[in-house]
Design a protein around this motif. Sequence first.
Motif, PDB file in Angstrom:
ATOM      1  N   ALA A 175     -12.179   8.278  42.925  1.00 37.68           N
ATOM      2  CA  ALA A 175     -12.160   7.137  43.846  1.00 37.68           C
ATOM      3  C   ALA A 175     -12.966   5.965  43.285  1.00 37.68           C
ATOM      4  O   ALA A 175     -12.568   4.797  43.404  1.00 37.68           O
ATOM      5  N   HIS A 176     -14.082   6.268  42.653  1.00 41.95           N
ATOM      6  CA  HIS A 176     -14.938   5.242  42.038  1.00 41.95           C
ATOM      7  C   HIS A 176     -14.186   4.522  40.926  1.00 41.95           C
ATOM      8  O   HIS A 176     -14.175   3.270  40.877  1.00 41.95           O
ATOM      9  N   LEU A 177     -13.543   5.266  40.053  1.00 41.42           N
ATOM     10  CA  LEU A 177     -12.793   4.652  38.958  1.00 41.42           C
ATOM     11  C   LEU A 177     -11.602   3.859  39.482  1.00 41.42           C
ATOM     12  O   LEU A 177     -11.272   2.778  38.954  1.00 41.42           O
ATOM     13  N   HIS A 178     -10.960   4.372  40.507  1.00 37.65           N
ATOM     14  CA  HIS A 178      -9.813   3.662  41.098  1.00 37.65           C
ATOM     15  C   HIS A 178     -10.248   2.317  41.669  1.00 37.65           C
ATOM     16  O   HIS A 178      -9.563   1.291  41.478  1.00 37.65           O
ATOM     17  N   ARG A 179     -11.384   2.301  42.355  1.00 38.45           N
ATOM     18  CA  ARG A 179     -11.901   1.036  42.903  1.00 38.45           C
ATOM     19  C   ARG A 179     -12.212   0.037  41.797  1.00 38.45           C
ATOM     20  O   ARG A 179     -12.114  -1.180  42.002  1.00 38.45           O
ATOM     21  N   LEU A 180     -12.600   0.552  40.628  1.00 39.56           N
ATOM     22  CA  LEU A 180     -12.939  -0.326  39.506  1.00 39.56           C
ATOM     23  C   LEU A 180     -11.708  -0.765  38.705  1.00 39.56           C
ATOM     24  O   LEU A 180     -11.833  -1.483  37.714  1.00 39.56           O
ATOM     25  N   GLY A 181     -10.531  -0.306  39.129  1.00 35.83           N
ATOM     26  CA  GLY A 181      -9.294  -0.768  38.495  1.00 35.83           C
ATOM     27  C   GLY A 181      -8.801   0.087  37.342  1.00 35.83           C
ATOM     28  O   GLY A 181      -7.846  -0.302  36.642  1.00 35.83           O
ATOM     29  N   ALA A 240      -6.829   4.850  27.150  1.00 34.73           N
ATOM     30  CA  ALA A 240      -7.484   5.037  28.447  1.00 34.73           C
ATOM     31  C   ALA A 240      -8.684   4.103  28.536  1.00 34.73           C
ATOM     32  O   ALA A 240      -9.291   3.745  27.520  1.00 34.73           O
ATOM     33  N   THR A 241      -9.039   3.734  29.750  1.00 31.37           N
ATOM     34  CA  THR A 241     -10.199   2.856  29.949  1.00 31.37           C
ATOM     35  C   THR A 241     -11.401   3.613  30.519  1.00 31.37           C
ATOM     36  O   THR A 241     -12.441   3.010  30.763  1.00 31.37           O
TER      37      THR A 241
END
Length: 338
Positions: A175-181, A240-241
């Motif tokens: 969820a944290h990575l998703h919020r960061l794009g 990947a980022t």
Amino acid sequence: MTGNRKTASTSVTIGDIARVAGVSRSTVSRAFSRPELLNPETVRRVKAAADELGYVMNHAARALSTGRFGNVAVVVPDIANPFFPPLVRRVQTLADAAGYAVFLGDSDEIADREANLTSRLSAQVEGFVLASPRLDEDRIRELDASRPVVLVNRDIEGLARVLIDPSGGLDEAVAHLHRLGHTRVVYLSGPRESWSDQQRRAALARAAGRAGLEVIVQELGRPSSAGGRDAVGGILASEATAVIAFDDVVAQGVMAGLALRGIDVPRDISVIGCDDTLASGTHPALTTISAASAAAGDAAAELLLGVLASGERSDARVTIATHLVVRATTEAAHTIGG
């Protein structure tokens, strides 16, 4: 009792202690072998008499006569991995308070070596804590039939076990990575025979599926800093980022490998570890998933000591939740050099 102490050359017997303490020989024997069965004041009086007489217990003779060795064993796959020392330390602290010495074995991630260790230690210990064991289920059950076994991070029905559940921490990480794009993440895996790695793969796949993130699994094998450093080429080729590493040691290696190529963490790529063992030793400070190894050691020791005190096997299943600890190695997604 003053004046009763014998010279070092004179053997103090259970009968001597019984006479001074004013109890029977069987009570003296029980005070040393099963003190929980006696009144605490009786145990205190017996041990005070033993101290006054200079009595030193013959542990070998006690083991032969009672089958109680006063020892337990902890076996880990890699003592150099910083996840395990806090666990071992907590087992040792609780075991020592209960009157047990702790033997430590390191299987070096090799199942046959673990089998050899447990076989040899069985002749000297009353029970085992097996942390992340590499033995197959049949051999673990065979060992448990002869000596009580408590497992850490291995889920076998009917055996006492302590399980660190990665789901909560990985849900939060995704969820944290998703919020960061971030949309594409590499997972650097641990050994395939590792229960922890199997659980982390599955939990990450579920979380990523819900969030719409693509996960690329890069097989690493035995976790090490060198392995993380050597994996950097594959990470960059994946475009990947973000990276989630099997543990903090691997994550540290990834950060070192990226630094050698002039790639900035977290500006160019985000890195997340697991276990929260090295956060204060990395720069920048590592974002990671907690694993509470000390708490696992507490729970495992309490289960084993409970079995040894009661004489009854346990099939308790204790789970420990995880969570994300956000520090300084994650940032909004960027393309490298962008």
